[in-house]
Design a protein around this motif. Structure first.
Motif, PDB file in Angstrom:
ATOM      1  N   TYR A 274       5.460  -0.610 141.062  1.00  0.00           N
ATOM      2  CA  TYR A 274       5.193   0.686 141.629  1.00  0.00           C
ATOM      3  C   TYR A 274       5.059   0.731 143.174  1.00  0.00           C
ATOM      4  N   GLN A 275       3.576   0.293 143.591  1.00  0.00           N
ATOM      5  CA  GLN A 275       3.107   0.012 144.528  1.00  0.00           C
ATOM      6  C   GLN A 275       4.326  -0.810 145.933  1.00  0.00           C
ATOM      7  N   HIS A 276       4.991  -2.247 145.055  1.00  0.00           N
ATOM      8  CA  HIS A 276       5.571  -3.135 145.746  1.00  0.00           C
ATOM      9  C   HIS A 276       6.923  -2.293 145.672  1.00  0.00           C
ATOM     10  N   GLU A 277       7.678  -1.509 145.237  1.00  0.00           N
ATOM     11  CA  GLU A 277       8.983  -0.595 145.878  1.00  0.00           C
ATOM     12  C   GLU A 277       8.818   0.340 146.840  1.00  0.00           C
ATOM     13  N   LYS A 278       7.314   0.626 146.688  1.00  0.00           N
ATOM     14  CA  LYS A 278       6.962   1.835 147.688  1.00  0.00           C
ATOM     15  C   LYS A 278       6.885   1.227 148.808  1.00  0.00           C
ATOM     16  N   GLN A 279       6.159  -0.474 149.234  1.00  0.00           N
ATOM     17  CA  GLN A 279       5.460  -0.734 150.353  1.00  0.00           C
ATOM     18  C   GLN A 279       7.022  -1.329 150.941  1.00  0.00           C
ATOM     19  N   ALA A 280       7.813  -1.362 150.271  1.00  0.00           N
ATOM     20  CA  ALA A 280       9.171  -2.532 150.929  1.00  0.00           C
ATOM     21  C   ALA A 280      10.325  -1.101 151.281  1.00  0.00           C
ATOM     22  N   LEU A 281       9.988  -0.417 150.870  1.00  0.00           N
ATOM     23  CA  LEU A 281      10.313   1.451 151.606  1.00  0.00           C
ATOM     24  C   LEU A 281       9.303   1.717 152.645  1.00  0.00           C
ATOM     25  N   GLY A 282       8.820   1.225 152.973  1.00  0.00           N
ATOM     26  CA  GLY A 282       7.660   1.691 154.080  1.00  0.00           C
ATOM     27  C   GLY A 282       6.762   2.776 153.890  1.00  0.00           C
ATOM     28  N   GLU A 283       6.642   3.759 152.728  1.00  0.00           N
ATOM     29  CA  GLU A 283       6.294   4.266 151.948  1.00  0.00           C
ATOM     30  C   GLU A 283       4.618   4.429 151.814  1.00  0.00           C
ATOM     31  N   MET A 284       4.339   2.815 151.961  1.00  0.00           N
ATOM     32  CA  MET A 284       2.513   2.784 151.674  1.00  0.00           C
ATOM     33  C   MET A 284       2.020   1.978 152.298  1.00  0.00           C
ATOM     34  N   PRO A 285       0.922   1.943 152.426  1.00  0.00           N
ATOM     35  CA  PRO A 285      -0.104   0.932 153.399  1.00  0.00           C
ATOM     36  C   PRO A 285      -0.296  -0.017 153.288  1.00  0.00           C
ATOM     37  N   GLU A 286      -0.052  -1.111 153.499  1.00  0.00           N
ATOM     38  CA  GLU A 286      -0.518  -2.858 153.078  1.00  0.00           C
ATOM     39  C   GLU A 286      -1.414  -2.628 152.648  1.00  0.00           C
ATOM     40  N   THR A 287      -2.770  -2.386 153.704  1.00  0.00           N
ATOM     41  CA  THR A 287      -4.122  -1.810 153.306  1.00  0.00           C
ATOM     42  C   THR A 287      -4.240  -0.837 152.741  1.00  0.00           C
TER      43      THR A 287
END
Lengths: 312, 633
Positions: A274-287
């Motif tokens: 889920y983290q990767h899905e959300k980061q791919a959408l720009g909805e979760m910071p990388e740090t």
């Protein structure tokens, strides 16, 4: 520099570190399967390479909920059925920590069933251990969602009219990407499965058969057990959803005929967490978000600069 | 009744673009130098149903809806499915015209779209027009819109007609349309605006009605915001970067604003399976070191009861938002009420240990949302912002400078790894729940998972300092006293604030008081002005701090008046009950004026309630509001 120096620390880890310095006397009955979970988990941790300070063990309510009283780590003993939403948010807030959730079959498949379905669906990178003893133990032996049809208890005096819930099949349909069943009487297999589950990048669900010697004598000790991955009798591919589904169904049915099947049932390494899905959408910071609150140099955004223009 | 004001009501069906048209129009009036205040009325459905938005505009500050209104733009419900008089819900198509006539002031203006509506279907329409001296304009807006663009653009035609009659310079509208509309639709809209403006000037006597937009000027830059905007911006400026929620009217507005803005500032929004999960996620994120919030309206907040108690017991900071709507149960989903006060104060098992603020105005919503976060993280306690559909949805102008503040991302009482090295430990665990009797504030700082040396057990069971479950009677009392002591410390902090959350209004030496909580504040203040102008001696107190209750400020206020009318939007006088419970007296001084018909108070209803009941001791001539006398009366 991380404000959480325990995360990712490279050092030798001893399994004794996971025994609390001041260990409360267990509230579990002698012979309880819960001891087997605790032991296997303590063994798996050093092999996974995670320390107590970087581990968060979130539990529900029931005998199983006491797991983090006897396991040394950060712990959150929550409320009945709600360990998963608390655990998955902690993982989103700080993906660096190792998040394990645990609870009983009533907790996870009954009162918290909705959370179970959605956490599996979202494929959060965490491990969920369900202590499945097919009974409500702490409240003294009532019929649970996994109790077999016909099971008699004080609240089902004529026997349960309900088919038991099929935890493995439900997990597969909901979207879990690692699904296994193990048993407290088989600590070596349990340890290996726990290790794989924690290393798996996605939602790993372990249906852990934990005998209740006090309230569920029918289930005996879940022995003898058969490891479906090792047995010549069974041949299926854990990466094949259809074959896994069939094997799960057979396993769930077999249990009530006294045949204990265990092992890995389904592993999907391709599905992003889920983290990767959300980061791919720009909805979760990388740090990790939690780091930001300890970063004195971070320039916090202001509504005045970021959002007020559209109101002028 | 305030003179020199325009109260414009645009009415149509849900989905007819009433909300966006009125928002643009309000902003244009604000930019032209006026003070504005909006009031929304809408049904719980996607398409159709009687809906309106009212914009009150004046040269002086406006802080409430008015008494009735003076300009109706009735577009007609273009989604009406069953336009029959005998249908269960009546003839829906004509409702934007027929349903709004009762509140239109004498001498008011009616503009209706004759392309969709036939006024002759309304009983006694002509007679009522004559009797009330209304000025009727019946342009065919639908045809005009179709001719130059698309039918939905009849909203713009209606605005053009309004400007011609009320004397509003089209430049303000054009500027705003240029900012708000995509290029593709901008051109036909501007054309329609001008066409409608000119058509009305040519075909009607636009000078006849005595309704004109006033002129005004702002001495500083203004922004147009709702209470929901203000709560969201308060949260963001306090460093909130995590929200979890489930849609429910009217809380959805805050959830939506946060969800749209959080990714831009590197935050996380989670729409989850239910409100139990939503509150639990906020707790989980906060436990792991992020400033987090959740929220809902009454029904969803009910599901949050148990997680709320968990946050109290584990001392996990969290901010919850409760947007009240008319209950019980599903009630009236889009209508305002203040019936969840007791629910929010006491829900969840055990003694409640939380903070509840109910902001009275849009700017207070920002301030108090920020304070809620600060208190929650400083004192490790759940803080709740309680508001309603009225405050959440009303738009008003606020000086932009009000939002020009420094952010505060502090996690409050949280230790760093360096500080943890020196902290007390017990058997390898960090003593996170210490009960030092000299610690007046009761706060024991926390660690965050992943920090070296900070391990502890958080649990909903009663627990020892390092977190282990314990039913030891002495420990129980120590821990309980410590947690409860936090509320006293918070009360002191709130008491010593430079600017109190409570708002006093009117002459200090007044004979009578009117007290309210939350969103009625502006309406009560306008009523106080009118009562004093009419020769009465009245002052008001708008209360925002509901837990801990501001005992000193309220006692002082009540001591200084002979009688006090408590105004609230519910049927069981919950705020009055709370006041009596907290202060242990004043039962003979407090009477209640209640309203729970789904519409917020108009100032005149409070004026009337006060005059009829307090001054004359009579009975109200209608059932819109209800008077409950003081004990012994």
């Amino acid at each position: 520099m991380s404000a959480f120096s325990a995360i990712g620390e490279e050092r030798e880890i001893d399994r004794d570190e996971f025994t609390p310095g001041l260990e409360p006397q267990p509230t579990w009955c002698p012979g309880c399967g819960d001891f087997g979970v605790l032991k296997a988990l303590k063994q798996a941790m050093p092999e996974v390479g995670r320390t107590p300070d970087e581990t968060l063990l979130v539990t529900g309510i029931g005998c199983s909920g006491k797991l983090n009283s006897y396991f040394e780590s950060y712990g959150f003993h929550t409320i009945h059925g709600r360990s998963l939403p608390i655990a998955r948010a902690a993982k989103l807030a700080n993906p660096g920590i190792e998040v394990i959730a645990a609870g009983g079959d009533g907790d996870g498949y009954g009162i918290g069933g909705n959370h179970f379905i959605h956490t599996a669906r979202e494929n959060h990178d965490m491990t969920y251990i369900v202590f499945n003893n097919e009974i409500f133990g702490l409240t003294k032996g009532q019929t649970s969602p996994t109790s077999p049809k016909g099971h008699k208890s004080k609240t089902q005096p004529h026997g349960s009219a309900k088919e038991p819930l099929r935890p493995l099949s439900m997990s597969l349909n909901a979207g879990a990407s690692y699904i296994a069943r193990t048993a407290a009487v088989n600590p070596n297999q349990a340890k290996e499965i726990l290790k794989e589950a924690m290393e798996h990048d996605g939602f790993a669900h372990i249906d852990f058969l934990t005998q209740c010697p006090t309230w569920n004598k029918d289930a005996r000790q879940y022995v003898p057990y058969i490891d479906v991955n090792d047995s010549d009798e069974y041949d299926f591919d854990v990466h094949d959803r259809a074959e896994a589904a069939e094997m799960m169904r057979e396993t769930e049915s077999a249990l009530h005929e006294g045949k204990v099947l265990t092992g890995r049932y389904y592993v999907d390494e391709d599905r992003p967490s889920y983290q990767h899905e959300k980061q791919a959408l720009g909805e979760m910071p990388e740090t990790p978000l939690a780091e930001r609150y300890f970063d004195d140099d971070y320039e916090w955004e202001r509504s005045y600069d970021s959002f007020l223009a559209k109101h002028k | 009744m305030t003179d020199h004001e325009l109260i414009w009501r645009i009415a149509g069906g849900s989905g007819d673009g009433i909300a966006s048209t009125s928002q643009n129009f309000a902003k244009a009036l604000m930019r032209s130098g006026l003070h504005v205040f909006t009031h929304r009325h809408y049904p719980s459905r996607i398409r159709g149903g009687h809906t309106y938005t009212e914009i009150r505009a004046a040269a002086d500050p406006v802080k409430s809806r008015g008494d009735g209104y003076n300009f109706l733009l009735a577009l007609g419900d273009s989604f009406a499915r069953n336009p029959q008089q005998e249908a269960y819900y009546g003839n829906e198509e004509i409702k934007p015209l027929s349903e709004n006539l009762d509140e239109l002031r004498e001498g008011g203006v009616i503009v209706y779209d004759s392309g969709l509506l036939d006024a002759s279907e309304i009983e006694d329409f002509e007679a009522r027009v004559e009797e009330n001296n209304w000025h009727v304009f019946d342009p065919d807006l639908r045809s005009l819109a179709r001719e130059h663009g698309r039918e939905v653009m009849r909203n713009t035609a209606g605005v053009g007609v309004t400007c011609a009659i009320a004397g509003i310079d089209l430049e303000w509208i054009e500027d705003l349309m240029t900012d708000a509309m995509p290029e593709k639709i901008l051109e036909p809209n501007i054309e329609i605006l001008h066409e409608a403006y000119e058509m009305v000037q040519e075909e009607y006597d636009v000078e006849a009605p005595d309704v004109a937009v006033p002129e005004g000027e702002h001495d500083e830059e203004q922004v147009l915001l709702s209470g929901s905007d203000s709560i969201a911006y308060g949260a963001l400026d306090e460093g909130c970067r995590f929200i979890a929620g489930y849609p429910m009217t009217p809380w959805t507005e805050v959830f939506t604003i946060m969800s749209q803005n959080l990714p831009e500032v590197g935050g996380i929004s989670e729409q989850v399976e239910d409100e139990i999960a939503a509150a639990a996620l906020a707790i989980g994120a906060s436990h792991a070191g992020v400033k987090a919030m959740s929220g809902s309206s009454g029904g969803g907040f009910a599901l949050m009861s148990e997680p709320l108690g968990l946050a109290e017991m584990t001392e996990t900071p969290v901010v919850l938002i409760e947007a009240m709507r008319a209950g019980p149960s599903t009630g009236m989903p889009t209508k305002p009420e203040q019936g969840d006060l007791e629910h929010v104060l006491y829900t969840s098992q055990g003694d409640s240990n939380r903070v509840v603020f109910a902001p009275g105005t849009v700017d207070e919503a920002y301030d108090q949302a920020r304070k809620a976060f600060q208190i929650a993280y400083e004192y490790q306690i759940p803080a709740i912002v309680l508001y309603d559909q009225k405050l959440g949805g009303e738009l008003t102008n606020v000086p932009a400078s009000h939002y020009d503040r420094e952010p505060n991302p502090s996690l409050g009482s949280t230790l760093t790894e360096a500080e943890l090295e020196d902290a007390e430990h017990e058997g390898g665990k960090f003593a996170r729940f210490q009960y030092d009797p000299d610690n007046d504030e009761g706060v024991s700082p926390r660690s965050i998972p992943g920090q070296k040396g900070g391990r502890f057990l958080a649990t909903g069971n009663e627990h020892m300092p390092e977190g282990h479950i314990s039913e030891d009677p002495d420990n129980r009392v120590y821990q309980m006293n410590r947690r409860m002591r936090k509320l006293e410390a918070i009360r002191e902090e709130l008491d010593s604030q430079e600017k109190s959350h409570q708002t006093q209004y009117g002459p200090e030496d007044a004979e009578y008081g009117i007290m309210t909580f939350g969103s009625n504040q502006g309406t009560v203040e306008e009523a106080v002005d009118r009562l004093n102008e009419a020769g009465h001696s009245v002052k008001a107190l708008g209360v925002s701090d509901l837990m801990p209750y501001p005992e000193n400020e309220v006692s002082e206020f009540l001591e200084s008046v002979d009688k006090c009318l408590v105004v609230e939007m519910n049927a069981s006088a919950q705020f009055r009950g709370l006041t009596q419970k907290e202060l242990g007296q004043y039962g003979e001084k407090l009477s209640s004026l209640l309203k729970y018909n789904g519409n917020p108070f108009e100032p005149a209803e409070i004026v009337e309630g006060f005059e009829v009941n307090i001054v004359e001791g009579g009975d109200l001539p209608h059932t819109r509001t209800k008077f409950v006398p003081a004990a012994g009366d």
